[in-house]
Motif scaffolding. Structure first.
Motif, mmCIF file in Angstrom:
data_model
loop_
_atom_site.group_PDB
_atom_site.id
_atom_site.type_symbol
_atom_site.label_atom_id
_atom_site.label_comp_id
_atom_site.label_asym_id
_atom_site.label_seq_id
_atom_site.Cartn_x
_atom_site.Cartn_y
_atom_site.Cartn_z
ATOM 1 N N THR A 1 35.411 24.724 28.655
ATOM 2 C CA THR A 1 35.701 25.649 29.681
ATOM 3 C C THR A 1 34.212 26.363 29.654
ATOM 4 O OG1 THR A 1 37.950 26.606 29.140
ATOM 5 C CG2 THR A 1 36.771 28.052 30.617
ATOM 6 N N THR A 2 33.737 26.747 31.298
ATOM 7 C CA THR A 2 32.451 27.148 31.617
ATOM 8 C C THR A 2 33.017 29.017 31.911
ATOM 9 O OG1 THR A 2 31.213 25.610 32.177
ATOM 10 C CG2 THR A 2 30.800 27.397 33.155
ATOM 11 N N ILE A 3 32.336 30.121 31.248
ATOM 12 C CA ILE A 3 32.273 31.406 32.347
ATOM 13 C C ILE A 3 31.373 31.701 32.155
ATOM 14 C CG2 ILE A 3 33.429 33.693 30.427
ATOM 15 C CD1 ILE A 3 34.623 32.133 28.869
ATOM 16 N N TRP A 4 30.684 32.148 33.264
ATOM 17 C CA TRP A 4 29.786 32.023 33.447
ATOM 18 C C TRP A 4 29.217 33.829 34.078
ATOM 19 C CZ3 TRP A 4 26.781 28.600 35.462
ATOM 20 C CH2 TRP A 4 27.264 27.313 35.888
ATOM 21 N N GLN A 5 28.022 34.327 34.063
ATOM 22 C CA GLN A 5 27.576 36.274 33.575
ATOM 23 C C GLN A 5 28.021 36.222 34.827
ATOM 24 O OE1 GLN A 5 23.195 36.248 33.112
ATOM 25 N NE2 GLN A 5 23.611 38.061 33.185
ATOM 26 N N GLY A 6 28.728 37.659 34.310
ATOM 27 C CA GLY A 6 29.254 38.397 35.620
ATOM 28 C C GLY A 6 31.048 38.184 35.547
ATOM 29 N N GLY B 1 37.143 41.905 29.352
ATOM 30 C CA GLY B 1 36.299 42.951 30.104
ATOM 31 C C GLY B 1 35.080 41.373 31.292
ATOM 32 N N VAL B 2 34.142 41.815 30.875
ATOM 33 C CA VAL B 2 33.344 41.053 31.890
ATOM 34 C C VAL B 2 32.115 40.317 31.026
ATOM 35 C CG1 VAL B 2 31.985 41.156 33.923
ATOM 36 C CG2 VAL B 2 33.225 42.484 34.288
ATOM 37 N N ALA B 3 31.764 38.992 31.354
ATOM 38 C CA ALA B 3 30.906 38.179 30.555
ATOM 39 C C ALA B 3 29.430 38.480 31.171
ATOM 40 C CB ALA B 3 31.053 36.525 30.746
ATOM 41 N N GLU B 4 28.582 38.951 29.392
ATOM 42 C CA GLU B 4 27.001 39.285 29.249
ATOM 43 C C GLU B 4 26.709 38.170 29.155
ATOM 44 O OE1 GLU B 4 26.071 42.276 27.573
ATOM 45 O OE2 GLU B 4 27.138 42.676 28.933
ATOM 46 N N TYR C 1 44.738 43.614 41.089
ATOM 47 C CA TYR C 1 44.862 42.559 40.840
ATOM 48 C C TYR C 1 44.033 41.060 41.418
ATOM 49 C CZ TYR C 1 49.945 44.605 40.771
ATOM 50 O OH TYR C 1 50.253 45.925 40.042
ATOM 51 N N ILE C 2 44.252 40.360 39.269
ATOM 52 C CA ILE C 2 43.631 39.232 39.644
ATOM 53 C C ILE C 2 43.570 38.236 40.443
ATOM 54 C CG2 ILE C 2 41.948 37.332 38.582
ATOM 55 C CD1 ILE C 2 43.346 39.086 36.385
ATOM 56 N N VAL C 3 42.487 37.831 41.212
ATOM 57 C CA VAL C 3 43.170 36.302 41.980
ATOM 58 C C VAL C 3 41.958 35.433 41.906
ATOM 59 C CG1 VAL C 3 42.275 35.854 44.453
ATOM 60 C CG2 VAL C 3 43.061 38.342 44.186
ATOM 61 N N ASP C 4 40.763 35.637 40.854
ATOM 62 C CA ASP C 4 40.114 34.532 40.735
ATOM 63 C C ASP C 4 38.829 35.621 39.514
ATOM 64 O OD1 ASP C 4 37.520 35.457 41.774
ATOM 65 O OD2 ASP C 4 38.729 33.722 43.650
ATOM 66 N N ASP C 5 37.815 34.803 38.848
ATOM 67 C CA ASP C 5 36.716 35.604 38.503
ATOM 68 C C ASP C 5 35.821 37.011 38.485
ATOM 69 O OD1 ASP C 5 35.049 33.512 39.874
ATOM 70 O OD2 ASP C 5 34.018 32.606 37.165
#
Length: 135
Positions: A26-31, A54-57, A99-103
């Motif tokens: 899995t990749t989680i992008w900054q922000g 939260g939001v990725a640092e 509500y969450i749609v995507d990242d």
């Protein structure tokens, strides 16, 4: 444990920063909006039962198995992209759930119970939706 009999200095953590193990491959992008799914961090997506962290640092690419990498995230109020016109958040929605749609995208509704709550809508500025996440 017994009650205090003298003064003590409690340890405080602000609670705005956290770290979570990332799902394998899995990749989680900054922000990106970071959510927990089955106790592992993944990017925000349309699904029920997600817990917003939260939001990725920083950007994290976990090329190994579950938990082989960790993501640092921050709780707070951040800007997100508004959903399409059919489910667009407007000024009348301030104070309600997003509500969450995507990242990076939030919507006004649960999409007929297919989306998890991202957080509270705090303001709308310049077309950006500011949502309080991770609390």
């Amino acid at each position: 444990m017994t009650a205090l009999s003298q003064a003590r200095q409690p340890i405080e953590i602000e609670g705005k920063l956290g770290v979570a193990p990332v799902k394998g491959a899995t990749t989680i992008w900054q922000g990106a909006l970071v959510v927990a799914e089955s106790a592992l961090a993944v990017p925000g997506k349309t699904a029920t039962g997600l817990i917003v962290l939260g939001v990725a640092e920083e950007t994290v690419k976990n090329t190994g198995g579950d938990g082989a990498a960790k993501v640092k995230f921050r709780r707070g109020t951040f800007d997100f992209t508004n959903s399409a016109a059919a489910d667009e958040i407007t000024a009348g929605d301030i104070g309600k759930d997003a509500y969450i749609v995507d990242d990076q995208t939030v919507a006004k509704t649960s999409g007929t119970n297919t989306r998890s709550v991202a957080g509270k809508i705090m303001s709308i500025e310049g077309g950006r939706i500011f949502v309080r996440v991770g609390f």
